[in-house]
Design an enzyme around this catalytic site. Structure first.
Site, PDB file in Angstrom:
ATOM      1  N   GLY A 242     -10.915  22.752  39.303  1.00 17.56           N
ATOM      2  CA  GLY A 242     -10.219  22.431  38.067  1.00 17.56           C
ATOM      3  C   GLY A 242     -10.098  23.579  37.087  1.00 17.56           C
TER       4      GLY A 242
ATOM      5  CB  CYS B 296      12.298   1.561  50.736  1.00 18.46           C
ATOM      6  SG  CYS B 296      13.365   2.859  51.429  1.00 18.46           S
TER       7      CYS B 296
ATOM      8  CB  CYS C  95      11.837   2.232  55.603  1.00 18.80           C
ATOM      9  SG  CYS C  95      10.828   2.509  54.116  1.00 18.80           S
TER      10      CYS C  95
ATOM     11  CB  CYS D  39      10.758   6.019  50.614  1.00 13.85           C
ATOM     12  SG  CYS D  39      10.066   4.484  51.254  1.00 13.85           S
TER      13      CYS D  39
ATOM     14  CB  CYS E 200      11.832   6.903  53.976  1.00 11.98           C
ATOM     15  SG  CYS E 200      13.052   5.583  53.901  1.00 11.98           S
TER      16      CYS E 200
END
Length: 293
Positions: free
Chosen positions: A35, A245, A248, A270, A276
């Site tokens: 970080g 979606c 799909c 997607c 997808c």
């Protein structure tokens, strides 16, 4: 299939070896201090600053001749940004590229984490426009560094509280700040909140590169990455309840909203185009691909 490759007039993967060593050293320091933003000498590249130079420098420094690279832009393999970066790497290194997340050893992405679960052998490189999570509450670089050193994040917590007072909830969207290893608040790049949980205790290494700001930072595997939240106002991801979606049929992935041809109706698809495509193949009779979610 590996593309035909003629040795160019410049070094493998464009950058000179000295630049690669410096970036690798800074990457190792970033991994050692999860970080923490490590300054590095950002190099000039044949793409504009702000268009992924930090992520590209990390990728060019990491890849070897046996690596397989995937480049995506907001989940899409075919956007101008993704295609341009992929073509540059292909022409300067000759390594194989792919659109299949599972095949890639290095994945460079802008604003998305792939839906498929990433493994230990894979490295995710995220392009970052603004690496400093405190920039909106403290514009002075010197003071923001001091606040990180002293772990003084009261201004960030106050910003979250002000959102609750004004709007009734935490209103931050993409680039939602996270606490890494219980020490540093980090900007996870402008990924949607949906993707934040994929960084927590992940199997893979995630590297973040900001070329314009000249910063590198990292989340090593199996590291705690927790979004900031209050006990009575918890962190929430985007909701797609009742939506699926259009290609799909997925109801468990991050969806982009698009306008239908009539210009009125809203459709959803997607964001991760490769995932997808795999789901569409599985619906045609192939084995189902498990989702991260």
């Amino acid at each position: 299939m590996r593309p035909s490759f003629n040795p160019p007039a410049y070094n493998f993967a464009f950058l000179d070896e000295g630049s690669k060593r410096e970036i690798r050293r800074k990457s190792l320091k970033a991994v050692a201090i999860p970080g923490y933003q490590v300054p590095f000498a950002s190099r000039e590249l044949p793409i504009g600053r702000g268009w992924g130079t930090g992520g590209l420098q990390l990728t060019l420094s990491l890849i070897g001749k046996e690596d397989v690279l995937k480049v995506i832009d907001q989940g899409n393999d075919d956007s101008v940004n993704a295609v341009s970066i992929r073509r540059l790497v292909e022409e300067t290194s000759g390594i194989r590229t792919t659109e299949d997340t599972a095949e890639a050893s290095v994945i460079q992405s802008r604003h998305r984490v792939p839906e498929e679960h990433l493994e230990e052998r894979q490295i995710l490189v995220l392009q970052v426009p603004q690496p400093e999570p405190l920039r909106k509450v403290e514009p002075r670089e010197r003071q923001s560094r001091r606040k990180h050193a002293e772990m003084d994040y009261s201004a960030m917590w106050l910003t979250l509280y002000e959102g609750i007072v004004k709007w009734g909830d935490i209103t931050l969207g993409a680039d939602y700040p996270v606490m890494v290893h219980e020490r540093y608040i980090m900007a996870p790049s402008p990924i949607p909140r949906w993707d934040n949980n994929k960084l927590h205790q992940a199997d893979h290494l995630t590297l973040f590169g900001a070329g314009r700001e000249k910063k590198i930072y990292a989340v090593p595997p199996y590291t705690n990455v927790l979004p900031l939240e209050f006990e009575d106002y918890r962190f929430k991801v985007e909701s797609f309840e009742g939506k699926a979606c259009r290609h799909c049929g997925s109801t468990h992935t991050f969806l982009d909203e698009v306008t239908a041809e009539d210009g009125v109706c809203a459709l959803y698809q997607c964001s991760d185009t490769a995932y997808c495509s795999k789901r569409q193949q599985s619906r045609s009779g192939e084995k189902e691909v498990p989702s991260w979610q």
